[in-house]
Design a protein around this motif. Structure first.
Motif, short mmCIF file in Angstrom:
data_model
loop_
_atom_site.label_atom_id
_atom_site.label_comp_id
_atom_site.label_asym_id
_atom_site.label_seq_id
_atom_site.Cartn_x
_atom_site.Cartn_y
_atom_site.Cartn_z
N ALA A 178 45.28 47.02 33.21
CA ALA A 178 45.48 47.01 34.66
C ALA A 178 46.45 48.11 35.09
N MET A 179 47.52 48.29 34.34
CA MET A 179 48.50 49.34 34.68
C MET A 179 47.88 50.73 34.58
N ALA A 180 47.01 50.93 33.59
CA ALA A 180 46.36 52.24 33.42
C ALA A 180 45.44 52.53 34.60
N ILE A 181 44.74 51.53 35.07
CA ILE A 181 43.85 51.71 36.22
C ILE A 181 44.65 52.08 37.46
N GLU A 182 45.73 51.35 37.70
CA GLU A 182 46.57 51.62 38.87
C GLU A 182 47.21 53.00 38.78
N VAL A 188 42.36 47.73 40.58
CA VAL A 188 42.11 46.70 39.58
C VAL A 188 41.10 45.69 40.13
N SER A 189 40.07 45.43 39.37
CA SER A 189 39.03 44.51 39.83
C SER A 189 39.57 43.09 39.90
N GLY A 190 38.91 42.28 40.73
CA GLY A 190 39.31 40.89 40.84
C GLY A 190 39.19 40.16 39.51
N THR A 191 38.18 40.53 38.74
CA THR A 191 37.98 39.88 37.44
C THR A 191 39.14 40.17 36.50
N LEU A 192 39.56 41.44 36.44
CA LEU A 192 40.67 41.80 35.56
C LEU A 192 41.96 41.16 36.05
N ALA A 193 42.19 41.18 37.36
CA ALA A 193 43.41 40.58 37.91
C ALA A 193 43.48 39.09 37.59
N ALA A 194 42.34 38.41 37.73
CA ALA A 194 42.29 36.98 37.41
C ALA A 194 42.53 36.75 35.93
N ASN A 195 42.00 37.65 35.10
CA ASN A 195 42.18 37.53 33.65
C ASN A 195 43.64 37.70 33.26
#
Length: 212
Positions: A178-182, A188-195
């Motif tokens: 998530a940090m790399a994407i930001e 960050v996709s909702g799926t990754l954030a929820a994960n």
């Protein structure tokens, strides 16, 4: 009697290790000066540059974990690090190293992160026939690594090296993603954030009480 022989055999080997470690102090200082020079030449904003000699017990532990490794080929006895503002600054400093014959090899853990989620660029450079590891991280990468080291100390297990509870390992890996994407300007996709949230909830009890 056998114990006495072992002591006599081990002592010269230990002395050799200590002398080899000490021989990296001068080359490390030169590498750190080289790093500061390159960071300055690229006009990086508020960089943080540091250096360290790997502690003797840590060297022994690494040799134990990697029995095929020779002390003479261990490339991170001396290490220096620059924490930079963003990936663009990091790549510019990296290119300055790689354009000179000091650089022996590069390990790009941004393009191919470690299984733990660790991201950085490691450049092995050579001064006075000694190998020194130059680490380049962004602030986000450094923040992640600092969290992992903090948890490593709290749990008394090498989380940094990929050991410890799976729940904690999976959480750190998802956080790194998530940090790399930001950091790259993505969302960050909702799926990754929820994960990340779910994995945090699973890891939290272990982080609070420790791991046995």
């Amino acid at each position: 009697m056998t114990g006495d022989l072992d002591a006599f055999e081990v002592t010269p080997a230990y002395d050799t290790l200590v002398a080899w470690r000490t021989a990296h102090a001068g080359p490390l200082q030169k590498a750190t000066m080289g790093l500061r020079s390159r960071v300055s030449a690229e006009k990086c904003a508020m960089p943080k540059v540091s250096q360290r000699l790997k502690r003797t017990p840590t060297i022994l532990d690494k040799l134990k974990r990697e029995p095929t490794m020779a002390l003479s080929t261990m490339a991170d006895i001396g290490g220096c690090r620059a924490v930079l503002n963003n990936v663009d600054e990091l790549r510019r400093v990296q290119r300055r190293w790689e354009q000179r014959d000091r650089a022996v090899r590069t390990r790009d853990y941004i393009v191919a992160p470690r299984d733990t989620g660790y991201r950085a660029v490691h450049i092995i450079v050579q001064y006075d026939e000694r190998l020194i590891e130059v680490q380049l991280r962004t602030r986000a990468m450094h923040e992640w690594a600092f969290m992992v080291e903090t948890v490593t100390g709290r749990l008394n297990v090498d989380v940094k090296g990929g050991r410890g509870p799976d729940e904690v390992q999976r959480w750190f890996k998802a956080v790194s993603e998530a940090m790399a994407i930001e950091e790259s300007g993505g969302v960050v996709s909702g799926t990754l954030a929820a994960n990340v949230t779910t994995l945090r909830e699973q890891a939290e009890p272990l982080l609070k009480r420790g791991w046995q």
